[in-house]
Design a protein around this motif. Structure first.
Motif, PDB file in Angstrom:
ATOM      1  N   GLU A  29       1.430   6.848  -6.829  1.00  0.00           N
ATOM      2  CA  GLU A  29       0.348   7.803  -7.088  1.00  0.00           C
ATOM      3  C   GLU A  29       0.833   9.228  -6.878  1.00  0.00           C
ATOM      4  O   GLU A  29       0.517  10.119  -7.668  1.00  0.00           O
ATOM      5  CB  GLU A  29      -0.844   7.514  -6.181  1.00  0.00           C
ATOM      6  N   THR A  30       1.607   9.447  -5.828  1.00  0.00           N
ATOM      7  CA  THR A  30       2.124  10.782  -5.538  1.00  0.00           C
ATOM      8  C   THR A  30       3.066  11.235  -6.634  1.00  0.00           C
ATOM      9  O   THR A  30       2.982  12.370  -7.120  1.00  0.00           O
ATOM     10  CB  THR A  30       2.859  10.788  -4.183  1.00  0.00           C
ATOM     11  N   GLU A  78       2.267   1.739  -3.491  1.00  0.00           N
ATOM     12  CA  GLU A  78       1.233   2.245  -4.400  1.00  0.00           C
ATOM     13  C   GLU A  78       0.979   3.726  -4.154  1.00  0.00           C
ATOM     14  O   GLU A  78       0.819   4.496  -5.105  1.00  0.00           O
ATOM     15  CB  GLU A  78      -0.051   1.439  -4.241  1.00  0.00           C
ATOM     16  N   ASN A  79       0.948   4.151  -2.884  1.00  0.00           N
ATOM     17  CA  ASN A  79       0.746   5.562  -2.563  1.00  0.00           C
ATOM     18  C   ASN A  79       1.896   6.412  -3.086  1.00  0.00           C
ATOM     19  O   ASN A  79       1.680   7.527  -3.573  1.00  0.00           O
ATOM     20  CB  ASN A  79       0.592   5.761  -1.055  1.00  0.00           C
ATOM     21  N   MET A 122       0.835  -1.200   0.000  1.00  0.00           N
ATOM     22  CA  MET A 122       0.000   0.000   0.000  1.00  0.00           C
ATOM     23  C   MET A 122       0.876   1.259   0.000  1.00  0.00           C
ATOM     24  O   MET A 122       0.601   2.222  -0.732  1.00  0.00           O
ATOM     25  CB  MET A 122      -0.927   0.025   1.210  1.00  0.00           C
TER      26      MET A 122
END
Length: 81
Positions: free
Chosen positions: A60-61, A56-57, A53
């Motif tokens: 995305e950032t 993935e964050n 997680m």
């Protein structure tokens, strides 16, 4: 007290991610082979899920950042401080 065990599977990505995954918790390393379903203590799977997680964050950032064309007022390298 018995440690709760859960099943987990980490997929292989041919040519890219084939190595086993090492998860270290409190000085104990757990080696998880890719492509096989294994039983691990529940906290090992929780830590793996948490790390996925977080990764993935991060993606995305990084993908949300937009390139901004420099303006004429921006530093162009000719200024000396």
């Amino acid at each position: 007290m018995a440690i709760k065990r859960v099943k987990m599977r980490i997929e292989k990505v041919p040519g890219l991610m084939m190595d086993d995954v090492i998860i270290g918790i409190n000085g104990v390393n757990y080696q998880i082979p890719r492509g096989k379903t294994v039983e691990v203590p529940d906290f090992v799977k929780e830590e793996y899920d948490r790390s996925v997680m977080a990764q993935e964050n991060l993606f995305e950032t990084e993908n949300s950042r937009k390139y901004v064309e420099p303006s004429s007022n921006d530093f162009d390298g000719s200024q000396v401080f």
